[in-house]
Design a protein around this motif. Sequence first.
Motif, short mmCIF file in Angstrom:
data_model
loop_
_atom_site.label_atom_id
_atom_site.label_comp_id
_atom_site.label_asym_id
_atom_site.label_seq_id
_atom_site.Cartn_x
_atom_site.Cartn_y
_atom_site.Cartn_z
N PRO B 53 -53.30 -5.48 -4.06
CA PRO B 53 -52.13 -5.04 -3.30
C PRO B 53 -52.53 -4.41 -1.96
N HIS B 236 -58.28 -2.59 -6.61
CA HIS B 236 -57.11 -1.77 -6.90
C HIS B 236 -57.44 -0.34 -6.51
N MET B 249 -59.80 -16.12 -14.03
CA MET B 249 -59.02 -15.01 -13.49
C MET B 249 -57.51 -15.29 -13.56
N PRO B 253 -57.22 -13.24 -17.39
CA PRO B 253 -57.93 -12.10 -16.80
C PRO B 253 -58.30 -11.09 -17.88
N LEU B 257 -54.83 -4.41 -15.39
CA LEU B 257 -54.35 -4.26 -14.01
C LEU B 257 -54.35 -5.62 -13.30
N GLU B 259 -54.11 -8.55 -14.73
CA GLU B 259 -53.02 -9.31 -15.37
C GLU B 259 -51.68 -8.91 -14.75
N ALA B 260 -51.47 -7.59 -14.66
CA ALA B 260 -50.18 -7.10 -14.14
C ALA B 260 -49.98 -7.53 -12.69
N ILE B 262 -51.47 -10.17 -10.97
CA ILE B 262 -51.32 -11.61 -10.70
C ILE B 262 -50.08 -12.21 -11.36
N THR B 263 -49.51 -11.51 -12.34
CA THR B 263 -48.28 -12.03 -12.92
C THR B 263 -47.05 -11.43 -12.23
N GLY B 264 -47.29 -10.63 -11.18
CA GLY B 264 -46.17 -10.12 -10.39
C GLY B 264 -45.45 -8.97 -11.07
N ARG B 265 -46.18 -8.15 -11.84
CA ARG B 265 -45.54 -7.00 -12.47
C ARG B 265 -45.63 -5.76 -11.60
N PHE B 266 -46.50 -5.78 -10.59
CA PHE B 266 -46.44 -4.78 -9.52
C PHE B 266 -47.18 -5.35 -8.32
N GLY B 267 -47.11 -4.67 -7.19
CA GLY B 267 -47.86 -5.15 -6.03
C GLY B 267 -47.14 -4.90 -4.74
#
Lengths: 236, 267
Positions: B53, B236, B249, B253, B257, B259-260, B262-267
């Motif tokens: 991010p 991060h 990856m 992964p 963090l 996983e979260a 690259i799957t768009g759960r934060f950023g």
Amino acid sequence: MDMNFNQHISAQFNADLETIRNKMMTMGGLVERQIAAAIDAICDGDSAVVEEVIRREDEVDRLEVAIDNACTQVLVLRQPAASDLRMVIAVSRVVRDLERMGDEACKIAIHAREYTQSSHSQICQQAIRSMGAEVVKMLTGALDAFARADVSDAVDVVRNDKLVDQQYASALRELITYMMEDPRSISQAINILWILRAIERIGDHARNISEQVIYLVSGTDVRHSSLSEIEERTQQ
Amino acid sequence: MTILKNHDTKGVAFVDDAKLTARHVNVFYGDKQAIFDVSLDVGANEVIALIGPSGCGKSTFLRCLNRMNDTIDRCQVQGDILLDGEPIYDGSMDVVPLRARVGMVFQKPNPFPKSIYDNVAYGPRLHGLATTRVELDAIVEYSLQRAGLWNEVKDRLDAPGTGLSGGQQQRLCIARTIAVDPEVILMDEPCSALDPIATAKIEELIDELRENYTIAIVTHSMQQAARVSQRTAYFHMGQLVEVNPTEQMFTTPEHTLTEAYITGRFG
């Protein structure tokens, strides 16, 4: 920063994935009922049930296409990664197995028409009942394992497939004995053979679904692996 | 200043044939620490993607690799960074030849207000890589060809570089980097100002350049990281969380963090 990793930033993405998963479970439930009904029809000779199974086969096919299209949509619009990607890929593979299980249930129902009318309808009935009950249990187990993302339950299903294969081999030996003793029973025996074969295939598809649960949870692709290899790789 | 240590980087941070080696790198902007104890190898002829991010330190880390951070007064770099085993922060290391060996392509194409020819010829002239006009012509043609721009500009080499389209300008900057015969090319979001066609051309180019160069690329596009790189490093909050083969990856992964993110759960 939002640290709730259960939810995507995009609520619509959450909803899309949830929908795909729920529809797959609905389809699984329908296929489960189709198989159970087809097996019952053989044992009880209820022709209304036979016709109902054949009629609902279309519904299974339609669900497969709809879910698969929904998976394609998510791939195109969201470019999922990691566990999301594995979920979409696994669902897309599982619905194909479910559709084929639906086909097998339909085949069983068609053969049930002849089986119940024949004079040899007692042949292998015990094997049909017990294998049938076992594969329905396997499918239920595989779908539960998927819903709970439980690898150890998935491995149990793979183990049970081996038992079904053994029951199938033993039922074949029984059939061959009948055919040798009374050649007039051959055409009926072949009909029963098709039924047993369809049940055995349903077991194989339930095993495939369980393999996808392992892929979904751990990313390990265990297709075409032996039971001992699967046990080893899921313990790592 | 506090130095955070002992966090674990998941995955494969080290390789056998390292071109660049970073060990226990800490970077500070004044009192604020931007990079925490990062150790990472960049393998020869490898494309490594740095993702994470905004503000995670990936660009700061990239800029350490050719001492671009030297230009920022308050910036202080600790730890070891080696190019072919040679420490680049050593007092005896001259940054001018270092930056020729480790070239850089920036987010926004920045051609000089000169002709296309002179943009590419600038570096070789400065470093004395050509003694005759014929040699210089050959370097310019080779560099533009390697950057996939030759056919589009060969008839107008005297035209200003700033008159090219955005994608062409970025390839001109890549040609300019190649012209001084670097060993490593650092790219800081090279496609973020480009349209999809120009982006595809640059990505294709990155793949071809890998034959001769080692490339580290910072990108905000995870699809781009997935397409162009062999390994991906996830940063991060200044820490290197995970480095793994790109394919792994983006499918499995190791770190939550990663996983979260690259799957768009934060950023």
